[in-house]
Design an enzyme around this catalytic site. Structure first.
Site, PDB file in Angstrom:
ATOM      1  N   CYS A  78      -8.051  -2.453  -2.886  1.00 31.69           N
ATOM      2  CA  CYS A  78      -8.838  -1.615  -4.556  1.00 31.69           C
ATOM      3  C   CYS A  78      -8.675  -2.191  -6.193  1.00 31.69           C
ATOM      4  O   CYS A  78      -9.248  -3.722  -6.357  1.00 31.69           O
ATOM      5  CB  CYS A  78      -8.041  -0.474  -5.036  1.00 31.69           C
ATOM      6  SG  CYS A  78      -9.131   1.277  -6.150  1.00 31.69           S
ATOM      7  N   HIS A  98      -8.911   2.130  -0.289  1.00 31.59           N
ATOM      8  CA  HIS A  98      -7.581   1.931   0.929  1.00 31.59           C
ATOM      9  C   HIS A  98      -7.612   2.811   1.748  1.00 31.59           C
ATOM     10  O   HIS A  98      -7.209   3.539   1.925  1.00 31.59           O
ATOM     11  CB  HIS A  98      -6.674   2.695  -0.610  1.00 31.59           C
ATOM     12  CG  HIS A  98      -6.749   2.944  -1.831  1.00 31.59           C
ATOM     13  ND1 HIS A  98      -5.175   2.165  -1.884  1.00 31.59           N
ATOM     14  CD2 HIS A  98      -7.762   3.281  -2.909  1.00 31.59           C
ATOM     15  CE1 HIS A  98      -5.269   2.532  -3.102  1.00 31.59           C
ATOM     16  NE2 HIS A  98      -6.515   2.474  -4.013  1.00 31.59           N
ATOM     17  N   GLU A 111      -4.838   1.260   3.561  1.00 25.12           N
ATOM     18  CA  GLU A 111      -3.546   2.381   3.763  1.00 25.12           C
ATOM     19  C   GLU A 111      -2.989   3.232   4.069  1.00 25.12           C
ATOM     20  O   GLU A 111      -2.448   4.261   4.574  1.00 25.12           O
ATOM     21  CB  GLU A 111      -2.267   1.500   2.852  1.00 25.12           C
ATOM     22  CG  GLU A 111      -2.510   3.060   1.558  1.00 25.12           C
ATOM     23  CD  GLU A 111      -3.558   2.387   0.407  1.00 25.12           C
ATOM     24  OE1 GLU A 111      -3.662   2.522  -0.431  1.00 25.12           O
ATOM     25  OE2 GLU A 111      -4.332   1.225   0.408  1.00 25.12           O
TER      26      GLU A 111
END
Length: 227
Positions: A114, A208, A210
């Site tokens: 990002c 993202h 994660e």
């Protein structure tokens, strides 16, 4: 086999825990958890007031992740501030730009997530769109959208098919820097992934990872770090 050491940059924000409320170098736990699931060791890399320390830090790492966070200061890419651009994070900008340059120079595998992808583009001379709609589910709420890889790119070799990814962003790459190749797009044409065209393993993703279940690009980063 020895697990590679993956440095992850941190936020620098006020935080509260227990009896304390003070400035903190912090990182959402999903970042180190993803590195660990992918087979790496995670190390938090907080901003250093001396950007010249970046090469010494990179010399001790096997790979680097530049995490998400605050908007990049527009002056870094020669733009006037849009009223919708968020507060600056000057310590992070200076430190993470230095880390990116050091990683590219030393050919240390690099992943920008990002904000990290946006900084990679800015570091190499590109610019950013300061606001776009439709890539969040509301304030503090992640959404998902489809990302399509560009055939023949490194990202396409990692994930060769269109996939749903978790996202939360209101800024994106505008003019792509020389030395970067676009390797994925959203359905609305937003640049969703870039990669270093030559000179080592360097990838940036707008979403993202994660926040998802698959190791994906982080798994590929860990494999590059092993090599």
């Amino acid at each position: 086999m020895t697990k590679p050491l993956i440095g992850v940059t941190t936020y620098l924000n006020p935080a509260a825990w227990g009896l304390w409320n003070m400035p903190a170098a912090l990182l959402p736990a999903q970042y180190p958890a993803l590195v660990q699931r992918a087979g790496g060791l995670a190390a938090m890399i907080p901003p250093d007031p001396d950007p010249d320390s970046a090469p010494a830090v990179l010399a001790r790492l096997d790979a680097l992740i530049v995490a998400g966070g605050a908007d990049v200061e527009p002056r870094r890419y020669g733009a006037e501030r849009d009223p919708r651009t968020g507060p600056a994070a000057p310590e992070r900008d200076a430190w993470e730009l230095a880390l990116i340059h050091a990683a590219l120079a030393a050919r240390v595998p690099l992943l920008g997530i990002c904000r990290g992808m946006q900084l990679l583009n800015v570091a190499l001379g590109g610019t950013l769109r300061q606001h776009l709609d439709g890539h969040t589910g509301g304030e503090g709420v992640f959404t998902s959208h489809t990302v399509k890889p560009v055939p023949g790119t490194r990202y396409a070799s990692i994930v060769p098919y269109a996939t749903e990814v978790p996202s939360y962003h209101h800024q994106a790459v505008d003019r792509v820097a020389e030395g970067l190749t676009v390797s994925a797009y959203a359905e609305d044409g937003t640049v969703e992934a870039v990669e270093v065209a030559s000179g080592g393993w360097g990838v940036g993703v707008q979403w993202h990872p994660e926040m998802g279940r698959e190791v994906g690009v982080v798994g590929a980063l860990v494999e590059a770090a092993r090599a």
